[in-house]
Design a protein around this motif. Structure first.
Motif, PDB file in Angstrom:
ATOM      1  N   GLU A  93       0.739  -1.441   0.053  1.00 48.88           N
ATOM      2  CA  GLU A  93      -0.159  -0.200   0.015  1.00 48.88           C
ATOM      3  C   GLU A  93       0.705   1.123   0.077  1.00 48.88           C
ATOM      4  O   GLU A  93       0.509   2.189  -0.512  1.00 48.88           O
ATOM      5  CB  GLU A  93      -0.962  -0.134   1.351  1.00 48.88           C
ATOM      6  N   LEU A  94       1.894   1.307   0.818  1.00 56.49           N
ATOM      7  CA  LEU A  94       2.734   2.476   0.850  1.00 56.49           C
ATOM      8  C   LEU A  94       3.283   2.568  -0.431  1.00 56.49           C
ATOM      9  O   LEU A  94       3.522   4.046  -0.845  1.00 56.49           O
ATOM     10  CB  LEU A  94       3.915   2.184   2.027  1.00 56.49           C
ATOM     11  N   VAL A  95       4.087   1.502  -1.021  1.00 60.23           N
ATOM     12  CA  VAL A  95       4.659   1.739  -2.245  1.00 60.23           C
ATOM     13  C   VAL A  95       3.709   2.253  -3.316  1.00 60.23           C
ATOM     14  O   VAL A  95       3.920   3.133  -4.373  1.00 60.23           O
ATOM     15  CB  VAL A  95       5.470   0.453  -2.710  1.00 60.23           C
ATOM     16  N   THR A  96       2.580   1.590  -3.498  1.00 60.47           N
ATOM     17  CA  THR A  96       1.403   1.990  -4.373  1.00 60.47           C
ATOM     18  C   THR A  96       1.123   3.403  -4.530  1.00 60.47           C
ATOM     19  O   THR A  96       0.997   4.182  -5.295  1.00 60.47           O
ATOM     20  CB  THR A  96       0.229   1.050  -4.372  1.00 60.47           C
ATOM     21  N   ASN A  97       0.924   3.736  -2.930  1.00 58.16           N
ATOM     22  CA  ASN A  97       0.600   5.456  -2.965  1.00 58.16           C
ATOM     23  C   ASN A  97       1.790   6.128  -3.345  1.00 58.16           C
ATOM     24  O   ASN A  97       1.134   7.189  -3.998  1.00 58.16           O
ATOM     25  CB  ASN A  97       0.258   5.608  -1.379  1.00 58.16           C
ATOM     26  N   ALA A  98       2.934   5.869  -3.269  1.00 59.55           N
ATOM     27  CA  ALA A  98       4.028   6.607  -3.659  1.00 59.55           C
ATOM     28  C   ALA A  98       3.905   6.694  -5.035  1.00 59.55           C
ATOM     29  O   ALA A  98       4.043   7.786  -5.668  1.00 59.55           O
ATOM     30  CB  ALA A  98       5.345   6.068  -2.993  1.00 59.55           C
ATOM     31  N   LEU A  99       3.893   5.485  -5.898  1.00 62.22           N
ATOM     32  CA  LEU A  99       3.718   5.605  -7.241  1.00 62.22           C
ATOM     33  C   LEU A  99       2.652   6.333  -7.762  1.00 62.22           C
ATOM     34  O   LEU A  99       2.651   6.965  -8.827  1.00 62.22           O
ATOM     35  CB  LEU A  99       3.749   4.016  -7.629  1.00 62.22           C
ATOM     36  N   ARG A 100       1.487   6.249  -7.393  1.00 60.39           N
ATOM     37  CA  ARG A 100       0.106   6.658  -7.798  1.00 60.39           C
ATOM     38  C   ARG A 100       0.262   8.101  -7.288  1.00 60.39           C
ATOM     39  O   ARG A 100      -0.469   8.865  -8.220  1.00 60.39           O
ATOM     40  CB  ARG A 100      -0.818   5.907  -7.261  1.00 60.39           C
ATOM     41  N   HIS A 101       0.360   8.569  -6.031  1.00 58.59           N
ATOM     42  CA  HIS A 101       0.191   9.851  -5.961  1.00 58.59           C
ATOM     43  C   HIS A 101       1.263  10.890  -5.701  1.00 58.59           C
ATOM     44  O   HIS A 101       1.060  12.063  -5.674  1.00 58.59           O
ATOM     45  CB  HIS A 101      -0.624   9.829  -4.553  1.00 58.59           C
ATOM     46  N   ALA A 102       2.422  10.350  -5.238  1.00 57.09           N
ATOM     47  CA  ALA A 102       3.622  11.381  -5.107  1.00 57.09           C
ATOM     48  C   ALA A 102       4.400  11.468  -5.931  1.00 57.09           C
ATOM     49  O   ALA A 102       5.311  12.133  -5.849  1.00 57.09           O
ATOM     50  CB  ALA A 102       4.493  10.484  -3.884  1.00 57.09           C
ATOM     51  N   LEU A 103       4.378  10.997  -7.259  1.00 46.95           N
ATOM     52  CA  LEU A 103       5.113  11.236  -8.301  1.00 46.95           C
ATOM     53  C   LEU A 103       4.551  12.181  -9.275  1.00 46.95           C
ATOM     54  O   LEU A 103       3.378  11.823  -9.652  1.00 46.95           O
ATOM     55  CB  LEU A 103       5.684  10.053  -9.332  1.00 46.95           C
ATOM     56  N   PRO A 104       5.336  13.422 -10.006  1.00 44.43           N
ATOM     57  CA  PRO A 104       4.485  14.059 -10.754  1.00 44.43           C
ATOM     58  C   PRO A 104       4.292  13.348 -11.983  1.00 44.43           C
ATOM     59  O   PRO A 104       4.992  12.441 -12.130  1.00 44.43           O
ATOM     60  CB  PRO A 104       5.716  15.269 -11.128  1.00 44.43           C
ATOM     61  N   SER A 105       3.329  13.799 -12.720  1.00 46.53           N
ATOM     62  CA  SER A 105       2.948  12.838 -13.996  1.00 46.53           C
ATOM     63  C   SER A 105       3.996  13.154 -14.939  1.00 46.53           C
ATOM     64  O   SER A 105       3.792  12.050 -15.863  1.00 46.53           O
ATOM     65  CB  SER A 105       1.464  13.439 -14.490  1.00 46.53           C
ATOM     66  N   ASP A 106       4.997  13.903 -15.015  1.00 49.85           N
ATOM     67  CA  ASP A 106       5.910  14.017 -16.123  1.00 49.85           C
ATOM     68  C   ASP A 106       7.145  13.159 -15.490  1.00 49.85           C
ATOM     69  O   ASP A 106       8.288  13.208 -16.163  1.00 49.85           O
ATOM     70  CB  ASP A 106       6.208  15.523 -16.625  1.00 49.85           C
ATOM     71  N   THR A 107       7.080  12.395 -14.399  1.00 46.37           N
ATOM     72  CA  THR A 107       8.171  11.670 -13.829  1.00 46.37           C
ATOM     73  C   THR A 107       8.651  10.482 -15.139  1.00 46.37           C
ATOM     74  O   THR A 107       7.714   9.880 -15.525  1.00 46.37           O
ATOM     75  CB  THR A 107       7.967  10.895 -12.726  1.00 46.37           C
ATOM     76  N   PRO A 108       9.640  10.406 -15.532  1.00 47.70           N
ATOM     77  CA  PRO A 108      10.097   9.385 -16.501  1.00 47.70           C
ATOM     78  C   PRO A 108       9.872   8.025 -15.932  1.00 47.70           C
ATOM     79  O   PRO A 108      10.387   7.913 -14.790  1.00 47.70           O
ATOM     80  CB  PRO A 108      11.828   9.711 -16.594  1.00 47.70           C
ATOM     81  N   ARG A 109       9.460   7.267 -16.579  1.00 48.33           N
ATOM     82  CA  ARG A 109       9.235   5.613 -16.135  1.00 48.33           C
ATOM     83  C   ARG A 109       9.879   4.907 -16.671  1.00 48.33           C
ATOM     84  O   ARG A 109       9.745   3.646 -16.636  1.00 48.33           O
ATOM     85  CB  ARG A 109       7.605   5.629 -16.509  1.00 48.33           C
ATOM     86  N   GLY A 110      11.025   5.074 -17.344  1.00 49.51           N
ATOM     87  CA  GLY A 110      11.991   4.188 -18.081  1.00 49.51           C
ATOM     88  C   GLY A 110      12.951   3.504 -17.323  1.00 49.51           C
ATOM     89  O   GLY A 110      13.024   3.813 -16.365  1.00 49.51           O
ATOM     90  N   PRO A 111      13.245   2.201 -17.510  1.00 48.22           N
ATOM     91  CA  PRO A 111      14.153   1.612 -16.656  1.00 48.22           C
ATOM     92  C   PRO A 111      15.560   2.146 -16.488  1.00 48.22           C
ATOM     93  O   PRO A 111      16.159   2.208 -15.526  1.00 48.22           O
ATOM     94  CB  PRO A 111      14.403   0.133 -17.241  1.00 48.22           C
ATOM     95  N   GLU A 112      15.904   3.016 -17.194  1.00 49.73           N
ATOM     96  CA  GLU A 112      17.169   3.943 -17.302  1.00 49.73           C
ATOM     97  C   GLU A 112      17.212   4.868 -16.336  1.00 49.73           C
ATOM     98  O   GLU A 112      18.115   5.653 -16.025  1.00 49.73           O
ATOM     99  CB  GLU A 112      17.864   4.104 -18.627  1.00 49.73           C
ATOM    100  N   GLN A 113      16.030   5.483 -15.849  1.00 54.24           N
ATOM    101  CA  GLN A 113      15.862   6.633 -15.053  1.00 54.24           C
ATOM    102  C   GLN A 113      16.223   6.184 -13.451  1.00 54.24           C
ATOM    103  O   GLN A 113      15.940   4.959 -13.178  1.00 54.24           O
ATOM    104  CB  GLN A 113      14.420   7.168 -15.032  1.00 54.24           C
TER     105      GLN A 113
END
Length: 158
Positions: A61-81
């Protein structure tokens, strides 16, 4: 990072941590599975596998919340980031703390709904139900963002 964990509990001495582990999590939803796998391996090493179900639910739940709500929408989502989310597990003799660090300064908000059958929005309610306490605090200094943590009391050894 440990100072806010005191909230009504006997002091947690950072030097008394018997074990600690952390892992970086990329900005993709597979990171939740990776966090569960990391938690399973860590709790097995610490001989705390009997707490896995509760701890794993909270970590998810904590990780899901961080990914869903705490990252700006323009956060790069690639594996090299560089991974923007980090999971920390800390073990004292009678306590286990799970902490998730993310780049947002916004406080986590529990949904104020009585609809517990909804598909989403129950994360912090579940954290509150399964952990002995939880909270969050902003990071200061060179680290930016916040940490959301959950504390589990462990039975005395012996």
């Amino acid at each position: 990072m440990l100072e806010p964990l005191r909230q009504g509990l006997p002091p947690l001495d950072p030097s008394a941590v018997s074990s600690a582990a952390s892992c970086a999590l990329a900005a993709r939803y597979e990171a939740v599975r990776e966090a569960r796998h990391f938690t399973r391996g860590t709790l097995d090493q610490w001989d705390l596998d009997d707490r896995f179900d509760d701890v794993c639910l909270v970590v998810s739940e904590l990780v899901t919340n961080a990914l869903r709500h705490a990252l700006p929408s323009d956060t790069p989502r690639g594996p090299e980031q560089e991974p923007p989310v980090r999971l920390h597990l800390m073990h004292w003799t009678e306590r286990l703390v799970c902490a998730v660090r993310d780049p947002s300064h916004d406080s986590p908000v529990a949904r104020e709904s009585d609809d517990f059958s909804a598909e989403s929005g129950r994360g912090l309610f579940l954290v509150d139900s399964f952990a002995d306490s939880w909270g969050w605090h902003p990071l200061v200094g060179t680290l930016s963002g916040k940490v959301v943590w959950a504390l589990f009391r462990l039975p005395p050894v012996g």
